[in-house]
Write a protein that holds these residues in place. Structure first.
Motif, short mmCIF file in Angstrom:
data_model
loop_
_atom_site.label_atom_id
_atom_site.label_comp_id
_atom_site.label_asym_id
_atom_site.label_seq_id
_atom_site.Cartn_x
_atom_site.Cartn_y
_atom_site.Cartn_z
N THR A 49 0.84 -1.20 0.00
CA THR A 49 0.00 0.00 0.00
C THR A 49 0.88 1.25 0.00
O THR A 49 2.10 1.16 0.11
N ALA A 50 0.25 2.41 -0.11
CA ALA A 50 0.99 3.68 -0.14
C ALA A 50 1.84 3.83 1.11
O ALA A 50 1.38 3.58 2.23
N GLY A 51 3.09 4.24 0.93
CA GLY A 51 3.95 4.52 2.08
C GLY A 51 4.72 3.34 2.61
O GLY A 51 5.36 3.44 3.66
N THR A 52 4.69 2.19 1.90
CA THR A 52 5.40 1.01 2.40
C THR A 52 6.83 0.92 1.85
O THR A 52 7.51 -0.08 2.08
N GLY A 53 7.28 1.93 1.13
CA GLY A 53 8.69 1.97 0.69
C GLY A 53 8.95 1.36 -0.66
O GLY A 53 10.06 0.92 -0.95
N LYS A 54 7.94 1.36 -1.55
CA LYS A 54 8.13 0.74 -2.88
C LYS A 54 9.17 1.50 -3.69
O LYS A 54 10.04 0.89 -4.32
N SER A 55 9.10 2.84 -3.68
CA SER A 55 10.06 3.63 -4.47
C SER A 55 11.48 3.46 -3.92
O SER A 55 12.45 3.39 -4.68
N PHE A 56 11.60 3.38 -2.59
CA PHE A 56 12.91 3.16 -1.97
C PHE A 56 13.47 1.81 -2.40
O PHE A 56 14.65 1.66 -2.72
#
Length: 334
Positions: A6-13
């Motif tokens: 979900t949003a904010g779980t660090g996918k982009s990182f």
């Protein structure tokens, strides 16, 4: 492989970590990873390129590449062993099939393998924005479904890093976001949201929020708000009328793709709605402030300006004006 969260779980990182981990090839060897995203904004956020540009997929009807175009694509992708696509909820069956077809062309030695034998990594959250003019990727009943079923490794990121804190209020906010995502909002979620309405805000808080991006249920509500904000600038407003070169559609005035008239003013907040140069931040969705409205000699409103200078804070390309490196001229488009 699918990496979901979900949003904010660090996918982009995590994407950045994968990029650094895979880019360990010896010097003089090309990077084996190609990172793609479905939109210009998504691509800019992770320093990627769009699916359509990276794989030479046209927006409309797609045909097999031939000749020099095919050779160029094969040359560009010859070192690629992994393709990572962010925002997978945007992928529909039609686009997934186009990606598969293009990769089979790019790697003719493995044209009988899914995606031309390239290892595919899809990242995102299927509960976020759906595909445009297509079904969700999992709702297909075509060849695309067998491609979708080939993703047998699924990793779920379940720790939210963006909204942290242990207070009751912070926990309520996280629960609210989770329930909204799952379309299971409860009455106490509504009550929690209603504790911050216009009626409960102080005068200072209202001022602080006045220039924030607003969300509206209808285009008309958004238009009225934009007119209100434009009026509050208390500056001259230039009316720009579109030129209709050839009237092939008698109902052109109902076409919302390009408005017939645009109101422009200095210090007005505007949004770019075209991908002009993704790498440097001139993407569909980029927000900026108008700094100059420049006309041809001996012309004035309601003629179209020659160009409008817009300040984009996220722009990171070469300066057009050394004194104002974030200012970029935007020309009329057809």
């Amino acid at each position: 492989m699918i990496v979901q969260g979900t949003a904010g779980t660090g996918k982009s990182f995590l994407i950045d970590c994968i990029r650094k981990e895979l880019n360990i090839s010896p010097p003089m060897t090309a990077n084996p990873l190609l990172v793609l995203a479905p939109t210009g904004v998504a691509a800019f956020n992770i320093q990627a390129t769009t699916i359509h540009a990276g794989l030479r997929i046209p927006i409309r009807e797609m045909h097999p590449l031939t000749g020099q175009s095919l050779m160029t694509l094969q040359e560009q992708l010859k070192h690629i062993k992994y393709i990572l696509i962010d925002e997978m909820s945007f992928l529909g069956p039609k686009l997934l099939l186009k990606i598969d077809n293009r990769l089979r062309q790019a790697f003719p030695n493995k044209q009988h393998d899914n995606f031309g034998g390239v290892s595919m990594i899809l990242v995102g959250d299927l509960a976020q924005l759906p595909p445009v003019i297509d079904k969700p990727i999992y709702a297909s009943h075509s060849t695309a479904l067998s491609l979708w079923h080939s993703f047998t490794i699924v990793i779920t990121l379940d720790t939210i890093f963006r909204q942290q804190g242990a207070s009751i209020r912070q926990q309520q906010f996280r629960a609210l976001l989770h329930n909204l995502r799952n379309a299971q909002a409860l009455q106490h979620d509504w009550q929690f949201l209603m504790c911050q309405t216009n009626a409960t805000l102080t005068i200072q808080q209202k001022k602080d929020f006045n220039s924030s991006i607003h969300l509206f249920a209808t285009n008309e509500s958004a238009r009225l708000h934009n007119r209100k904000m434009l009026k509050e600038l208390n500056l001259p407003v230039a009316l720009s009328l579109a030129k209709i070169a050839k009237q092939t559609n008698t109902e052109y005035d109902t076409n919302e793709q390009l408005p017939l008239e645009v109101l422009l003013s200095i210090d007005q907040q505007v949004m770019l709605i075209a991908n002009l140069w993704i790498k440097v931040g001139l993407v569909n969705g980029a927000i900026g402030l108008i700094k100059q409205i420049v006309y041809e000699n001996n012309t004035k409103p309601p003629n179209l300006p020659k160009y409008v200078v817009v300040q984009f804070n996220d722009y990171n390309g070469p300066p057009w004006d050394i004194a104002h490196p974030k200012d970029i001229p935007i020309l009329p488009i057809t």
